[in-house]
Design an enzyme around this catalytic site. Structure first.
Site, short mmCIF file in Angstrom:
data_model
loop_
_atom_site.label_atom_id
_atom_site.label_comp_id
_atom_site.label_asym_id
_atom_site.label_seq_id
_atom_site.Cartn_x
_atom_site.Cartn_y
_atom_site.Cartn_z
N PRO A 131 0.81 -1.23 0.00
CA PRO A 131 0.00 0.00 0.00
C PRO A 131 0.84 1.27 0.00
O PRO A 131 1.85 1.36 0.72
CB PRO A 131 -0.82 -0.12 1.29
CG PRO A 131 -0.88 -1.58 1.57
CD PRO A 131 0.44 -2.13 1.11
N CYS A 132 0.43 2.22 -0.82
CA CYS A 132 1.07 3.55 -0.79
C CYS A 132 0.58 4.32 0.43
O CYS A 132 1.37 4.94 1.14
CB CYS A 132 0.75 4.31 -2.07
SG CYS A 132 1.44 3.55 -3.55
N LEU A 133 -0.73 4.30 0.67
CA LEU A 133 -1.28 4.87 1.89
C LEU A 133 -0.92 3.95 3.05
O LEU A 133 -1.21 2.75 3.02
CB LEU A 133 -2.81 4.99 1.78
CG LEU A 133 -3.57 5.32 3.07
CD1 LEU A 133 -3.21 6.70 3.59
CD2 LEU A 133 -5.07 5.18 2.85
#
Length: 210
Positions: A131-133
């Site tokens: 995940p980037c977030l």
């Protein structure tokens, strides 16, 4: 070097970041060998997140943006993606972290513990697509004001930052509704805020026309 940007709206925040990356960004090749222009540790403070202004140059409009906004609150990953933010936040770890944030805020209005994460430190260290977030956190301060902060390890400003911010706003609206507050401030922290080479021409047009 960290950069702090305060703007009233999501649209203004995105346009400002596009311009700063194209004017000041350093060229960096990522793990896939793709060339990017990057700014490190960009912190956006959006003081009027309720504005729905969408500039014509945005890559996201109308139905496509509405669909994306709902995904951040959807606990299911029915389409078989490696991950979805909604699934990681609401189902993946065996509990609904957003509901837990709401419970904590309703139990103590001054709580600093209303935090939801997406990173799986065991599984995600074994795969390429993570995940980037990484985190969303909430504070209630002032007279019923909800402040939301998120952290992205990596954020594609050419294609993803704009819908990311609108999607996060939907999460903020949901928490605000369930806690009897109003979303008044969004703080978005991107460790690597970048634009891929294939978007440079498009972003240069934005730089010159907006």
């Amino acid at each position: 070097m960290a950069k702090f940007i305060r703007t009233p709206t999501i649209s203004k925040a995105w346009l400002t970041c596009v311009k700063k990356i194209m004017q000041e960004g350093n060229e960096v090749r990522d793990e896939r060998g793709t060339l990017t222009r990057e700014l490190e540790n960009v912190v956006l403070e959006i003081t009027n997140p309720n504005s729905n202004d969408i500039p014509e140059c945005s890559p996201w409009h109308d139905d496509r943006l509405e669909t994306y906004k709902k995904e951040l609150l959807d606990p299911n990953n029915d389409q078989g993606f490696v991950y979805t933010y909604g699934n990681r936040l609401r189902k993946y770890f065996g509990n609904d972290q957003i509901e837990e944030c709401i419970r904590k805020l309703n139990s103590c209005r001054e709580s600093r513990r209303a935090i939801a994460i997406t990173i799986d430190p065991i599984k995600d260290n074994e795969v390429d697509e993570i995940p980037c977030l990484q985190e969303i956190a909430f504070l209630i301060r002032g007279d019923g004001e909800l402040h939301m902060t998120d952290f992205f390890r990596s954020n594609d400003c050419g294609g993803a930052t704009f819908p990311n911010l609108f999607g996060l706003r939907e999460v903020g609206y949901y928490v605000a509704h369930r806690t009897g507050t109003r979303l008044t401030c969004m703080t978005h922290h991107a460790m690597s805020l970048h634009i891929y080479e294939h978007d440079w021409d498009k972003c240069n047009d934005i730089l010159h026309n907006y």
